[in-house]
Design a protein around this motif. Sequence first.
Motif, mmCIF file in Angstrom:
data_model
loop_
_atom_site.group_PDB
_atom_site.id
_atom_site.type_symbol
_atom_site.label_atom_id
_atom_site.label_comp_id
_atom_site.label_asym_id
_atom_site.label_seq_id
_atom_site.Cartn_x
_atom_site.Cartn_y
_atom_site.Cartn_z
ATOM 1 N N LEU A 1 -47.110 58.955 -12.669
ATOM 2 C CA LEU A 1 -46.230 59.871 -11.950
ATOM 3 C C LEU A 1 -45.780 59.294 -10.618
ATOM 4 O O LEU A 1 -44.631 59.488 -10.205
ATOM 5 C CB LEU A 1 -46.942 61.216 -11.730
ATOM 6 C CG LEU A 1 -47.108 62.098 -12.973
ATOM 7 C CD1 LEU A 1 -48.020 63.274 -12.673
ATOM 8 C CD2 LEU A 1 -45.744 62.592 -13.450
ATOM 9 N N PHE A 2 -46.673 58.571 -9.950
ATOM 10 C CA PHE A 2 -46.292 57.939 -8.684
ATOM 11 C C PHE A 2 -45.197 56.902 -8.906
ATOM 12 O O PHE A 2 -44.259 56.797 -8.118
ATOM 13 C CB PHE A 2 -47.518 57.310 -8.007
ATOM 14 C CG PHE A 2 -48.200 58.218 -7.026
ATOM 15 C CD1 PHE A 2 -48.578 59.502 -7.399
ATOM 16 C CD2 PHE A 2 -48.444 57.815 -5.733
ATOM 17 C CE1 PHE A 2 -49.191 60.355 -6.503
ATOM 18 C CE2 PHE A 2 -49.057 58.656 -4.822
ATOM 19 C CZ PHE A 2 -49.426 59.938 -5.207
ATOM 20 N N ARG A 3 -45.296 56.146 -9.978
ATOM 21 C CA ARG A 3 -44.266 55.141 -10.274
ATOM 22 C C ARG A 3 -42.944 55.838 -10.596
ATOM 23 O O ARG A 3 -41.885 55.438 -10.111
ATOM 24 C CB ARG A 3 -44.695 54.258 -11.450
ATOM 25 C CG ARG A 3 -45.767 53.228 -11.099
ATOM 26 C CD ARG A 3 -45.858 52.151 -12.180
ATOM 27 N NE ARG A 3 -46.158 52.723 -13.492
ATOM 28 C CZ ARG A 3 -47.397 52.923 -13.958
ATOM 29 N NH1 ARG A 3 -48.441 52.621 -13.199
ATOM 30 N NH2 ARG A 3 -47.589 53.443 -15.153
ATOM 31 N N GLU A 4 -43.008 56.894 -11.396
ATOM 32 C CA GLU A 4 -41.791 57.610 -11.794
ATOM 33 C C GLU A 4 -41.090 58.257 -10.602
ATOM 34 O O GLU A 4 -39.877 58.444 -10.612
ATOM 35 C CB GLU A 4 -42.135 58.677 -12.836
ATOM 36 C CG GLU A 4 -42.556 58.110 -14.181
ATOM 37 C CD GLU A 4 -42.979 59.197 -15.160
ATOM 38 O OE1 GLU A 4 -43.055 60.374 -14.728
ATOM 39 O OE2 GLU A 4 -43.228 58.870 -16.334
ATOM 40 N N ASN A 5 -41.874 58.616 -9.573
ATOM 41 C CA ASN A 5 -41.312 59.275 -8.393
ATOM 42 C C ASN A 5 -41.124 58.314 -7.225
ATOM 43 O O ASN A 5 -40.970 58.737 -6.073
ATOM 44 C CB ASN A 5 -42.205 60.445 -7.977
ATOM 45 C CG ASN A 5 -42.101 61.635 -8.908
ATOM 46 O OD1 ASN A 5 -41.232 62.478 -8.752
ATOM 47 N ND2 ASN A 5 -42.979 61.678 -9.910
ATOM 48 N N ASN A 6 -41.151 56.999 -7.534
ATOM 49 C CA ASN A 6 -40.903 55.956 -6.523
ATOM 50 C C ASN A 6 -41.858 56.050 -5.332
ATOM 51 O O ASN A 6 -41.457 55.901 -4.175
ATOM 52 C CB ASN A 6 -39.447 56.031 -6.025
ATOM 53 C CG ASN A 6 -38.450 55.786 -7.133
ATOM 54 O OD1 ASN A 6 -38.622 54.868 -7.936
ATOM 55 N ND2 ASN A 6 -37.407 56.599 -7.191
ATOM 56 N N GLN B 1 -54.897 57.815 -14.572
ATOM 57 C CA GLN B 1 -53.827 57.106 -15.275
ATOM 58 C C GLN B 1 -52.511 57.887 -15.182
ATOM 59 O O GLN B 1 -51.445 57.316 -14.909
ATOM 60 C CB GLN B 1 -54.207 56.896 -16.747
ATOM 61 C CG GLN B 1 -53.163 56.099 -17.533
ATOM 62 C CD GLN B 1 -53.585 55.845 -18.974
ATOM 63 O OE1 GLN B 1 -54.693 56.217 -19.372
ATOM 64 N NE2 GLN B 1 -52.715 55.223 -19.748
ATOM 65 N N ASN B 2 -52.578 59.205 -15.383
ATOM 66 C CA ASN B 2 -51.369 60.029 -15.303
ATOM 67 C C ASN B 2 -50.782 60.039 -13.891
ATOM 68 O O ASN B 2 -49.562 60.005 -13.709
ATOM 69 C CB ASN B 2 -51.671 61.459 -15.742
ATOM 70 C CG ASN B 2 -51.814 61.578 -17.249
ATOM 71 O OD1 ASN B 2 -51.480 60.645 -17.984
ATOM 72 N ND2 ASN B 2 -52.325 62.715 -17.708
ATOM 73 N N ILE B 3 -51.673 60.103 -12.902
ATOM 74 C CA ILE B 3 -51.206 60.122 -11.509
ATOM 75 C C ILE B 3 -50.511 58.815 -11.169
ATOM 76 O O ILE B 3 -49.445 58.804 -10.528
ATOM 77 C CB ILE B 3 -52.378 60.378 -10.541
ATOM 78 C CG1 ILE B 3 -52.822 61.834 -10.634
ATOM 79 C CG2 ILE B 3 -51.996 60.040 -9.102
ATOM 80 C CD1 ILE B 3 -51.770 62.837 -10.196
ATOM 81 N N GLU B 4 -51.075 57.694 -11.572
ATOM 82 C CA GLU B 4 -50.435 56.402 -11.308
ATOM 83 C C GLU B 4 -49.060 56.339 -11.953
ATOM 84 O O GLU B 4 -48.096 55.823 -11.365
ATOM 85 C CB GLU B 4 -51.327 55.272 -11.819
ATOM 86 C CG GLU B 4 -52.595 55.078 -10.988
ATOM 87 C CD GLU B 4 -53.511 54.014 -11.576
ATOM 88 O OE1 GLU B 4 -53.096 53.360 -12.559
ATOM 89 O OE2 GLU B 4 -54.621 53.844 -11.052
#
Length: 370
Positions: A48-53, A43-46
């Motif tokens: 972070l991926f969104r936050e980092n485009n 969940q955290n990785i998903e």
Amino acid sequence: MNHENSVLTRVAITMAPRLNNALFASLFQQCGGISGFFEETDQNIETLFRENNLTNIQPERSRWLQMAKQELDVMEKHHIRVCGIEDSNYPRLLKHCADAPLVLFYKGILDDSDSKNIAIVGTRKATEMGKKRVDTLLHELAETGYHPNIISGLAYGIDITAHTACIHYGLKAQAVLGHGLHMVYPASHKNMAEKILEQGGALISEFPTCAQILPTNFLQRNRIVAGMSEAILVAESPIKGGAMSTARQALSYNREVMAIPGRPEDPTFAGCNLLIKQNIAALVENIKDLLRILNWPPLPTGPYQMSLDLFPITNNEVLLLEILLKRGEQNIDQLHQLTRIPVHDLSVLLLKLELEGHVMQLPGNCYTLI
């Protein structure tokens, strides 16, 4: 995370598409490093991926780890080691480049903390004049007492000439490759790669052995050549080519760019002349120019090893030198008739003698003693 897991995660991140580049360093900083990236919840990785485009990349950490385990087996078989950007032996100048790889694979000794670093690059279709200039410059550099790391790409032409001169004159070579280190391309340079390692140098790549070998890999590796170096010398290059892109990459890293000039009518030096004309590169004609541009003061003279006798003279070479001494200038066909050495082997011997400063090639494929 223990050392074994740290190595595993470093290898694993090289399996991730487009994530083995420091452009994405902020993602790993948010995770507490590469190891932390693999410890975060899905969940955290998903998030972070969104936050980092990075929404166009699917984080497949389990698959990357499995691939890394297989890669480690191949690395052990071929004596390949791995280095992360946070490690003390990661190339110190490359570390400060915005697009530096987060992970490097290497063979040999990867430690330049106290060494000067010069990259020598140029065309794969180097002329005998270009090769001779590189050999002479490195010979003179070794004689000054400076023994920097000489960085290049182990390709045909200028690259292999620079590496060969390093071996002969006792300089340390570092070769940056565009593929995994389980192989050497071109295959004919495998022996030179082994000599580089024997002499304390290194083979370096950002690509795991399972990576597909693509033409773009060799352009991508040019930024590593430029980033590792405090200065880069373009020895011979047409206007278009990998050496020119490496020079411009070096300029973007605020590195010193130098070039050996050529005749205006010679297309193989047109790129060098253009770099000088555009004030991108400083003109280098001899070792005095190079030392002045790099602001390296002359070292006190004293006894030191001039070269390593890794290429002892052979009977065929003695025969060639005796013929040229007695008969003067000869073309390669005449030398073949006089020595009965196969033409291919003869060409190799003549190139070796030329690089060692015994013979000189003249127009018409003729040779004479220097």
